[in-house]
Scaffold this active site. Structure first.
Site, PDB file in Angstrom:
ATOM      1  N   HIS A 151       1.250  73.218  47.676  1.00  7.91           N
ATOM      2  CA  HIS A 151       1.646  72.055  46.639  1.00  7.91           C
ATOM      3  C   HIS A 151       0.554  71.854  45.755  1.00  7.91           C
ATOM      4  O   HIS A 151       0.041  71.032  45.084  1.00  7.91           O
ATOM      5  CB  HIS A 151       1.329  70.778  47.619  1.00  7.91           C
ATOM      6  CG  HIS A 151       2.213  70.713  48.870  1.00  7.91           C
ATOM      7  ND1 HIS A 151       3.706  70.392  48.895  1.00  7.91           N
ATOM      8  CD2 HIS A 151       1.984  71.086  49.976  1.00  7.91           C
ATOM      9  CE1 HIS A 151       4.177  70.602  50.157  1.00  7.91           C
ATOM     10  NE2 HIS A 151       3.204  71.053  50.805  1.00  7.91           N
ATOM     11  N   SER A 281      -7.288  79.298  19.404  1.00 10.03           N
ATOM     12  CA  SER A 281      -7.099  77.906  18.706  1.00 10.03           C
ATOM     13  C   SER A 281      -7.522  77.879  17.467  1.00 10.03           C
ATOM     14  O   SER A 281      -8.417  78.146  17.069  1.00 10.03           O
ATOM     15  CB  SER A 281      -7.444  76.864  19.617  1.00 10.03           C
ATOM     16  OG  SER A 281      -7.493  75.503  19.175  1.00 10.03           O
TER      17      SER A 281
END
Length: 471
Positions: A151, A281
């Site tokens: 999970h 970036s």
């Protein structure tokens, strides 16, 4: 720059091999090879086709006058007949026997089957390269403990290599499915307008053995050992569903792996390759984005959606044939192959330079190991005379306290807290001695070794297989 749209799959992502395979040159040359094969079989079986006509057709497979074909198509509105005309212009003595007894699907469908078969074989080699890269990676890190997640929450330890085998197992399933699809492919052959071979009954004066021999010869020329036992005018479009399904399956496996890498790169545990001069970036120069893994996921979503085209087409074919499949297949099938090719190329790049930040992996393990080891510590304390139920409650309250401090950014030391309780009968140093991460990875190393032995025979044949594929 040009003033016409160009598919990014051809301009940015797909390989030269796949671009050539689905080029107009390869397609039309395959049509001409099919016409040659048909004429050759008809000559051998006694129809009025001469050896000289066959030879002339063979001599003009590659010199395609696209302008003449385009002009003719404007006039007749039929691409196959336009190319029959253009072929006849360069092979005039054979112009009258080109396409004898055939329908358009003889060249269009059989050519597609050849291209798809060759494309699948090429992708098989590309998939094996990904498996080979991951095999080396899994072997190198088979015993390196890392925090497992269920999970996406911290769970018991696994190893870095064991996690890679989960990705490999998906790819191995794809390989098995791919082999099934390739192995079950059949040829359409030359079956006539509704698949009854009526035109050839007339040409061969009712001799059905000659019809079967003709189809056997044509199929063999293109590396197929059997034709569909029955068909309409086209080959069954279920074939396209089967093909795009396996391409989608490969995309699913690549997506799963790339998404895991993206999560792990966020935690700085594992990183995809990053070139020396690569820019992460435009605004944040410090960033190292998992751009290749993101691109895999992006393209995989497109391919999984593209695969829906084939079942929708297969389910809506009317009786012996309908033409609403043509425009869709002309786009969805080649694009599916080009996209799968692009995804596997990216997957090769990522898996070839996948980097493990071992110190961060180790630090993450040690952050959570005290929690993971509490059951083992409790068992040891019971051996030393402790009460299991009392020890369980002590562990629960100390663990909750440590977790709360962790979430608040405060310092915490679970082992030190447990050592203050005399019920454990253990010092902090004794507890730490029981925390070797290798004690908590189960059979991970052996599982990796066993699985890699299963994959090894596939990988060993990779170079010979790649060398045998040509366009």
């Amino acid at each position: 720059m040009t003033n016409k749209y160009e598919s990014p799959l051809s301009s940015r992502y797909a390989s030269e091999y796949m671009l050539k395979l689905f080029s107009m040159d390869t397609r039309i040359q395959t049509w001409r090879k099919l016409w040659v094969s048909l004429a050759k079989a008809e000559h051998a079986l006694g129809l009025p086709v001469t050896a000289e006509q066959v030879a002339e057709l063979e001599a003009h497979i590659t010199d395609i006058d696209y302008e003449a074909a385009a002009q003719r198509e404007k006039e007749v509105r039929h691409d196959v007949m336009a190319h029959v005309y253009a072929y006849g212009k360069v092979a005039p003595s054979a112009a009258g026997i080109i396409h004898l007894g055939a329908t358009s699907c003889y060249v269009t469908d059989n050519a597609d089957l050849v291209l798809y078969r060759d494309g699948l074989k090429y992708l098989r080699g590309e998939l094996l390269k990904v498996l080979a890269n991951l095999s080396e990676f899994a072997d190198a890190y088979k015993a390196t403990p890392t925090l497992g997640y269920t999970h996406y929450q911290p769970a018991q330890l696994v190893t870095v290599g064991k996690r890679a085998t989960l990705w490999m197992q998906d790819f191995l399933a794809d390989l098995e499915e791919l082999d099934f699809v390739i192995g079950s492919m059949k040829f359409l052959g030359c079956r006539g307008t509704t698949g009854t071979e009526a035109s050839f009954l007339d040409l061969f004066d009712g001799n059905t053995a000659k019809i079967d021999e003709m189809n056997k010869r044509i199929s063999a020329d293109f590396g197929f050992d059997r034709c569909f036992p029955v068909c309409g005018q086209t080959y069954p479009r279920k074939v396209d569903s089967r093909i795009l399904n396996v391409l989608s399956s490969i995309a699913q496996s690549c997506y799963r792996m790339a998404n895991d890498i993206r999560l792990l790169q966020h935690d700085r545990q594992v990183e995809e390759p990053f070139e020396k001069s690569q820019i992460g970036s435009s605004a944040m120069p410090y960033k190292r984005n998992p751009m290749r893994s993101e691109r895999i996921c992006s393209l995989a979503r497109y391919l999984m959606a593209d695969a829906m085209n084939a079942p929708m087409t297969a389910s809506t074919q009317w009786l012996e044939r309908t033409l609403d499949d043509s425009a869709n297949r002309r786009i969805s099938m080649p694009e599916g192959f080009l996209c799968a090719d692009a995804i596997l190329r990216l997957a090769q790049n990522v898996t070839n330079g996948l980097h493990v930040n071992e110190r961060i992996v180790e630090k993450t393990v040690w952050n959570y190991l005290p929690f993971i080891a509490t059951e083992n510590l409790m068992m040891e304390a019971v051996k030393r005379g402790g009460n299991r139920q009392e020890l369980h409650e002590i562990i629960r309250t100390c663990s909750m306290d440590a977790t709360a401090k962790m979430k608040n950014g405060e310092s915490w030391d679970l082992l030190a807290d447990l050592a203050t309780h005399p019920e454990f009968g253990m010092t902090k140093a004794e507890m730490e001695a029981a925390l070797a991460p290798s004690k908590y990875i189960g059979r991970s190393s052996q599982q990796v070794e066993k699985f890699l032995q299963e994959v090894k025979p596939y990988i060993e044949g990779i170079h010979a297989e790649s060398a045998s594929i040509n366009v």
